[in-house]
Design a protein around this motif. Structure first.
Motif, mmCIF file in Angstrom:
data_model
loop_
_atom_site.group_PDB
_atom_site.id
_atom_site.type_symbol
_atom_site.label_atom_id
_atom_site.label_comp_id
_atom_site.label_asym_id
_atom_site.label_seq_id
_atom_site.Cartn_x
_atom_site.Cartn_y
_atom_site.Cartn_z
ATOM 1 N N SER A 41 66.509 -8.510 46.846
ATOM 2 C CA SER A 41 65.677 -8.441 45.638
ATOM 3 C C SER A 41 64.231 -8.801 45.960
ATOM 4 O O SER A 41 63.302 -8.233 45.384
ATOM 5 C CB SER A 41 66.203 -9.389 44.560
ATOM 6 O OG SER A 41 67.459 -8.958 44.110
ATOM 7 N N ASP A 158 67.489 -2.369 41.360
ATOM 8 C CA ASP A 158 68.069 -3.562 41.987
ATOM 9 C C ASP A 158 69.465 -3.808 41.417
ATOM 10 O O ASP A 158 69.612 -4.339 40.330
ATOM 11 C CB ASP A 158 67.165 -4.772 41.754
ATOM 12 C CG ASP A 158 67.586 -5.971 42.598
ATOM 13 O OD1 ASP A 158 68.630 -5.888 43.269
ATOM 14 O OD2 ASP A 158 66.871 -6.987 42.574
ATOM 15 N N GLU A 159 70.469 -3.369 42.148
ATOM 16 C CA GLU A 159 71.872 -3.449 41.720
ATOM 17 C C GLU A 159 72.061 -2.877 40.307
ATOM 18 O O GLU A 159 72.573 -3.556 39.409
ATOM 19 C CB GLU A 159 72.375 -4.892 41.800
ATOM 20 C CG GLU A 159 72.275 -5.459 43.209
ATOM 21 C CD GLU A 159 73.060 -6.746 43.377
ATOM 22 O OE1 GLU A 159 74.130 -6.857 42.762
ATOM 23 O OE2 GLU A 159 72.604 -7.613 44.127
HETATM 24 MG MG LIG Z 1 69.317 -9.624 44.359
#
Ligand SMILES: [Mg+2]
Ligand SMILES: Nc1ncnc2c1ncn2[C@@H]1O[C@H](COP(=O)(O)OP(=O)(O)O)[C@@H](O)[C@H]1O
Length: 226
Positions: A41, A158-159
């Motif tokens: 991240s 991000d995910e």
């Molecule tokens: Mg992360």
């Protein structure tokens, strides 16, 4: 766009989140993998200036992210795991229109662009629904519409499927891989999605471990945890 990190470190209170990372990427779909806390991240957030390097330089396209944060933000849209945190306005169409506000277009043009964005992600029929009532997958598609309506060159996700079931994951994956105009940086623990990217980047404990063919990077990643 070329994504280029030159000896970038990020530290929080003396803890190293990324340690002297240098890389060059220009592939269309870029997977970022690695264990929790490995720096994924932090890397993703560096690319649009959400995180600032403690040292080193981040270039995205022609933009030095730290020197020109406005351009960095404009050219890179960000999608988070939790779609609820990205909904700003009450209805679906208003939420997409809100992204266009800085452009100061007329209401007709704004509305037309927003509707086209919703259509592009297959949720045109939900335009007048309350955004918080959508399914999680539909909310991520809405986030994609709201982010892509301003034509960023890069989408950083991000995910984006972390909270989704298989079916919604599939929908969002098709939307991400179907993007024609945008390059995608996809941080994911879903290795089947990572495998579909053009290149994979692996971080562990703040170190860049490997960049290469997704199949190979993933195979070594699996092996290391067996
Ligand atoms: Mg992360
Ligand atoms: N805002 C922050 N403040 C303090 N530490 C942070 C912050 N963001 C991340 N970290 C730390 O940096 C490291 C890398 O985190 P992160 O990039 O979020 O990893 P990942 O996304 O791979 O799980 C972790 O040790 C995390 O605790």
């Amino acid at each position: 766009m070329r994504i280029s990190l030159d000896s970038v470190s990020v530290e929080w209170d003396g803890n190293v989140a990324l340690n002297r990372v240098s890389l060059d990427l220009d592939q269309k779909n870029i997977a970022v993998i690695g264990a929790n806390g490995s720096g994924k991240s932090t890397f993703a957030r560096l690319l649009n200036g959400l995180v600032k390097p403690t040292s080193g330089r981040v270039l995205v396209g022609d933009t030095d992210v730290q020197a020109d944060p406005k351009t960095a933000q404009r050219q890179a849209g960000f999608i988070f795991s939790n779609p609820d945190l990205q909904i700003i306005m009450p209805t679906v169409i208003e939420d997409v229109e809100f992204s266009l506000k800085p452009r100061k277009l007329g209401t007709t043009e704004t509305s037309a662009l927003a509707r086209a964005a919703l259509e592009r992600f297959g949720i045109g029929g939900l335009a007048d629904r309350r955004a918080h009532e959508l399914s999680s997958g539909q909310k991520q598609l809405l986030a994609l519409a709201a982010v892509s309506v301003t034509d960023p060159k890069l989408i950083i996700a991000d995910e984006p499927t972390a909270l989704l079931d298989l079916r919604n994951t599939q929908q969002v994956a098709e939307a991400l891989f179907g993007l024609q105009e945008q390059q995608v940086v996809l941080v994911t623990h879903d290795l089947s999605l990572a495998a579909r990217c053009d290149i994979a980047v692996r971080f562990e404990a703040g170190q860049l471990i490997e960049i290469g063919e997704p199949a190979e990077v993933i195979a070594r990643y699996r092996r290391d945890y067996e």
